[in-house]
Design an enzyme around this catalytic site. Sequence first.
Site, PDB file in Angstrom:
ATOM      1  N   GLU A 159      32.058  19.403  24.972  1.00 31.49           N
ATOM      2  CA  GLU A 159      32.481  19.104  26.095  1.00 31.49           C
ATOM      3  C   GLU A 159      32.439  17.635  25.986  1.00 31.49           C
ATOM      4  O   GLU A 159      33.270  17.070  26.807  1.00 31.49           O
ATOM      5  CB  GLU A 159      31.345  19.432  27.210  1.00 31.49           C
ATOM      6  CG  GLU A 159      31.114  20.901  27.447  1.00 31.49           C
ATOM      7  CD  GLU A 159      29.833  21.201  28.374  1.00 31.49           C
ATOM      8  OE1 GLU A 159      29.982  20.691  29.551  1.00 31.49           O
ATOM      9  OE2 GLU A 159      29.085  22.004  28.025  1.00 31.49           O
ATOM     10  N   ASP A 187      24.251  26.544  27.876  1.00 23.29           N
ATOM     11  CA  ASP A 187      23.978  27.166  29.207  1.00 23.29           C
ATOM     12  C   ASP A 187      24.968  27.789  29.839  1.00 23.29           C
ATOM     13  O   ASP A 187      25.983  28.149  29.202  1.00 23.29           O
ATOM     14  CB  ASP A 187      23.188  26.087  30.052  1.00 23.29           C
ATOM     15  CG  ASP A 187      24.181  24.791  30.217  1.00 23.29           C
ATOM     16  OD1 ASP A 187      25.552  25.120  29.986  1.00 23.29           O
ATOM     17  OD2 ASP A 187      23.832  23.851  31.010  1.00 23.29           O
TER      18      ASP A 187
END
Length: 782
Positions: A11, A86
Amino acid sequence: MGNIMNLVIVESPAKAKTIEKYLGSDYKVIASVGHIIDLPPNELGVDIENNFEPKYIVIEGKEKVISSLKSNAKKADTVYLAPDPDREGEAIAWHIASQIDKNKPVKRVLFNEITKKGILEGINHPGDINLNRVNAQQSRRILDRLVGYMVSPLLWKPLRYGLSAGRVQSVALRLICEREEEIEKFIPVESWSISADFNIESKATKEKGVLKAKLDKIKGKKAELKSEKEAESIFNDLPKDFIVTSVEEKAVKQNPAEPFITSRMQQEAIRKLGFTAKKAMAVAQSLYEGVELAEGPVGLITYMRTDSTRISPEAENQAKEYIENTFGKDYVTKNKKSAKKSNNVQDAHEAIRPTSVLRTPNDIKKYLTNDQYRLYKLIWERFVASRMAEAVFNQTVVRLTGLDYEFKASAKTLAFAGFTKLYLESKEEDVKNEEDDETTISFKISENTPALRDKTEKKQHFTQSPPRYTEATLVKTLEQQGIGRPSTYAAIISTIVERQYTELQEKKFHPTELGRIVNKILIENFPKIFEVKFTASMEKDLDLIEDGSENWHNVLSNFYKNFDKELNAASTGKISANLETNKKCPICKSELVIKMGKNGAFLACSAYPECKFTSNFKRNEKGEIELVEDKAFEGTGIKCEKCGAELVFKKTRFGEVIACPEYPECKNIKNFLRTPDGKFKILEAGQVLDEKCPECSKPLTLKSGKNGMFAACSGYPACKFTANIEMKDDGTIGIKPNTPNESGEVCEKCGKPMVIKRSFRGAFLACSGYPECKNAKPIKKK
């Protein structure tokens, strides 16, 4: 460029840099810079009739990122998707996979720590995208979109366009409003206490001393004095001569706190460091992604979104070895037991801990920003202390009896420091410290020793109202009630402040009048959807989706049945945006209500239009409403140079201004700022400020925009620097630092935070890395 053997997609650009160091030349690491696709901003984007299927579109500005992902994936033999470990990271991985070559081997890897060990462990154990986890995150996104998109318009007509209602944020607002109601309705209960100094001489050593004790029992029952009269009667009846009837001595052990989970880290960072929950998460993210040390970029902590206190055996052993070498063998915990797992703990990751205990805070301080150092020190000390021996205290309780009265004194002294040598947990803000019953016993006291009562005093007490929430106690309550998840607390809190539904006064949450009215509308019209237990049950349903034991379509369908009923009822009924008060109209004696106008809240007569009484108001510390004299036309003492009238203060939707009372005949208006001593300074366009332009060092001048005055560089158009202004403590006018965009948006070009800047044409988003990165774009309208 030739083929890439292995492509890793993460990310964050910062994380990419750290990971690439460990993987070597066979791997190329690039960043998606967060989400690349999402629900459309200007429509519902959920097909309710088609099993709640979402409609995803490419996020504005991410076209180049997706093009880069596709071209790099096409050249790679294998693609590893490595967004955060997550639910949200899993969804991002799924979205990336949907955009790249479907014929390439695509693997999901999880990096729980950005260290050589953590990276290699993750890359050597790839798996597939966890669709159950994706569906859990997707369900949360759809739930939030359904509520926000379909409920928010119901607030627009009675209040104002643009207000929004969030599924979870509105429940947090409800908690704050209900606590405020408790405070307003609270009735203090009176009580009294009696304490005395006792002169005692030790039988064994003949040592004399004074012991302070408190009346504990009367005729064997707990002393409860409810009035001054009762306390006075007891006070006058007390005998002079007492005897020490018992001396109890025992060792009391105190265990160290467990290592941090996300919510506990946020709470401690708020209490000890003065951070916000949002700042704590942002700083922790930077520590997780990697910091440039002498050895190169290294992730300093494990993944910071976790609800587990579990620790790996390797970290456990390293901590114990460090403790023994630093403090001694006695300071190592002897029988550390893992905390019992709660029903709503996912236990997907370890607790938050340093990736290496050997990187002490002081050793790496020079490589960290001040905020990074302080948070790393907190995490490091908490983890090491959790593996240390318990503290041992010697507790002594002395009881003294005279006729029907028994006094009690207790003292506690530290016998063995244990973990307290390194770390002490902060006190809860909601724990009442009305009286500290601990005293000091500086001499040996034996049973059956005479004690002579000396100085005696009685004291009045009142029970205290429940405390207002701080950020720390709100996070704690959200966790206890099962509202949201650790990764969402910071966003929940920043949202209710950003929407001006609450405000922080002395670090405590107060609902604004707007927040009270929004809360009233939501609860009256959606009693089920915004109920605390119902919202908590939805979190459990999302957990069941992730476990694979519940179908996400069924969860959304069951939710929508309740939601649709309440939505239809609210849409067809009349929504009242008035808050009732206990005040009467001074003109017609009807009830006064609180209404929202374009300039804020005001009091109005409920008998309108027959009675047109209105008034400004304020709330006192108890929340009671007090009418105040209308200050909108308070005189300034300045004569209008156009018509001669005295200029007055007026409130507008852009804030307070100085204006002519003869408006609209005279339209003289001036901007001003309040000075620290309560006076004011008039602002004039072209006025030169004391501060210089931080970009080119030329003088800054005041400019007038549609939203008021702002500072701009006098070197325009060569330098386009602008900034908001504020009154400094020394009474001079200066510039406010640019504030980060509350959406948490980052630059898609370099990964740094986007900040809000102002220009002659209004506000816009710009990269905080300027002038190296000149990325800028308009702010999206919600």
